[in-house]
Design an enzyme around this catalytic site. Structure first.
Site: not given
Ligand code: UD1
Ligand code: CA
Length: 457
Positions: A9, A15, A22, A170, A422
């Site tokens: 998290a 986005r 988020k 995934n 009243a």
């Molecule tokens: C990720 C997966 C993807 C999967 C998708 C599902 C990877 C590389 N990709 O992509 O395969 O289909 O989730 O929803 O893992 N986060 C961190 N630190 C970071 C980056 C992200 O804590 O440096 C956390 C974010 O807060 C989030 C989660 O990891 O809760 C997923 O990150 P996000 O950037 O949304 O990954 P996706 O591009 O959706």
């Molecule tokens: Ca995601």
């Protein structure tokens, strides 16, 4: 076997275009990350670690009463890097760690239980929660070999044209054997289109070590990741209907489930009927046989059996059995309203107690007051509880009759069995059994209209 969980998290959630991290955006009134934590805890996994970074302070504050631990990811270098930051949490542990993302709040308890069992029963070193979807855009793809075994995960942005066609995605949720995870985590690199450390690469690494890796398929709805406001609204819609269905199965009538907004932690008794436009929030408890006509907001309140509410707002208060509230009443925090009370239209109650059978039927303000039972308030009573500097208390005994358009200037006591005429402005204590009159005497000037020459006949 020992089970623990990690929730990613730390990401910013670009986005969402929001100042709020988020994972703190809410679905059915609960922050996404808290939804994930609560669901994991329901599965009897107590040892939960949250990886935070962006808005770390805010996220920690919002989750602090949930008895979890934290790892800090100072710089967001990818999901793999995030997991590395939880090394201290994992070190010295054995067994399974289940990994979740804070932006996928629709996962259910039964799926998590099934997922962990599947991982353990098959003796996998890693198991991926996957889903078959119509539109896999944006998700990592599950690449299987000719025998159907999972080979690797490839991120959308790194897919070949062939891989883009794969519609098994995934979810970002995994089970790992802690030992093998720790041994191989440092092998992740950032040689990819986004220059990030992908956690997904761990699958290929474990495979190359000869370990068995599995995947289990679940409904698309459960793994939905929330990256934008549009997806947030889609998740809200799904969760709302889920919550409403549970209440209907428990014997609550919801006239129009699409337009009824019930928070995840709200409890409702059977034979309660809920009309459209109601918003029930927080830890609200609605007991049995209540009728909530259209368009009320009720937050963190207890509504006892047989209460009727119409077009009103009730906050952090308690409403006794068979009482009616509204239309257009406003019950503010710390109010405790008795049984068979009537709170009518345009009545505001703030931080006050009202005894059983008391009627406050229209256009009245009650603030900082303690009111007995069987009282009657005329139209337009105002408790004058504020002198511009301080708030004062009003006490009104049982069986008191407050006439229309009365001001009760606090601090003041009206003893039981009293009548207030009243139009009175009451500034002194009224003893039991008395009638209090506090207004100018009427005088009639006979023939005044004619004398003034104002006769229109
Ligand atoms: C990720 C997966 C993807 C999967 C998708 C599902 C990877 C590389 N990709 O992509 O395969 O289909 O989730 O929803 O893992 N986060 C961190 N630190 C970071 C980056 C992200 O804590 O440096 C956390 C974010 O807060 C989030 C989660 O990891 O809760 C997923 O990150 P996000 O950037 O949304 O990954 P996706 O591009 O959706
Ligand atoms: Ca995601």
């Amino acid at each position: 076997m020992y089970q623990s969980a990690i929730i990613l998290a730390a990401g910013k959630g670009k986005r969402m275009k929001s100042k709020l991290p988020k994972v703190l955006h809410k679905v059915c009134g609960k922050e996404m990350v808290n939804q994930v934590i609560d669901t994991i805890k329901k599965c009897d996994i107590e040892d939960v670690n949250l990886i935070i970074g962006n808005g770390a302070e805010e996220v920690e504050k919002a989750t602090k009463d949930r008895n979890i631990t934290y790892s800090i990811q100072e710089e967001q270098l990818g999901t793999g890097h995030a997991l590395k930051c939880s090394r201290n949490f994992l070190e010295g542990k054995v067994g399974v760690v289940a990994v979740f993302t804070g932006d996928a709040p629709l996962i259910t308890e039964s799926t998590i239980r099934k997922f962990i069992h599947y991982h353990i029963d098959n003796g996998f070193k890693a198991t991926i929660l996957t889903s078959l979807v119509d539109d896999p855009t944006g998700y990592g793809r599950i690449i299987r070999n000719e025998n159907g075994e999972v080979e690797k995960i490839v991120e959308h942005k790194d897919c070949t044209l062939e891989e883009l066609k794969v519609n098994e995605i995934n979810s970002g949720m995994y089970c790992f054997e802690i030992k093998e995870l720790l041994e191989n985590l440092d092998k992740l690199n950032n040689n990819n289109s986004q220059k990030e450390y992908y956690l997904t690469d761990i699958i290929e690494i474990l495979k190359s070590m000869g370990y068995r890796v599995g995947a289990i398929n679940v409904d698309e709805e459960e793994v939905k990741g929330i990256n934008s406001r549009v997806q947030l609204a889609e998740a809200e819609e799904i969760m709302k209907l889920r919550v409403n269905n549970i209440h209907m199965e428990n014997g609550v009538t919801i006239i129009d489930p699409k337009n009824t907004y019930i928070g995840i932690d709200v409890q409702i008794g059977s034979d309660t009927v809920i009309y459209p436009g109601n918003i029930l929030e927080g830890k609200t408890i609605i007991k049995e046989g209540c009728t909530l006509y259209a368009n009320s907001r009720i937050k963190d309140s207890i509504i006892e059996d047989g209460v009727t509410v119409q077009n009103s707002v009730i906050l952090e208060s308690k409403i006794g059995k068979n009482t009616t509230v509204g239309p257009f009443a406003y019950i503010r925090p710390e109010s405790n309203i008795g049984e068979s009370v009537r709170i009518g239209d345009f009545v505001e109650v703030k931080k006050s107690t009202i005894g059983n059978n008391t009627k406050v039927s229209h256009l009245t303000y009650i603030g900082d007051a303690e009111i007995g039972k069987d009282c009657n308030f005329g139209c337009g009573t105002v408790i004058v509880n504020y002198d511009g500097k301080n708030k004062y208390k009003t006490i009104i005994g049982d069986n008191s009759f407050i006439g229309c358009n009365v001001n009760l200037v606090s601090p003041i006591e009206i003893e039981s069995n009293t009548y207030i005429a009243a139009g009175s402005t009451i500034t002194k204590k009224v003893p039991s059994g008395a009638l209090a009159v506090a207004r100018a005497k009427q005088s009639n000037k006979e023939n005044w209209v004619k004398i003034k020459g104002l006769n229109k006949e």
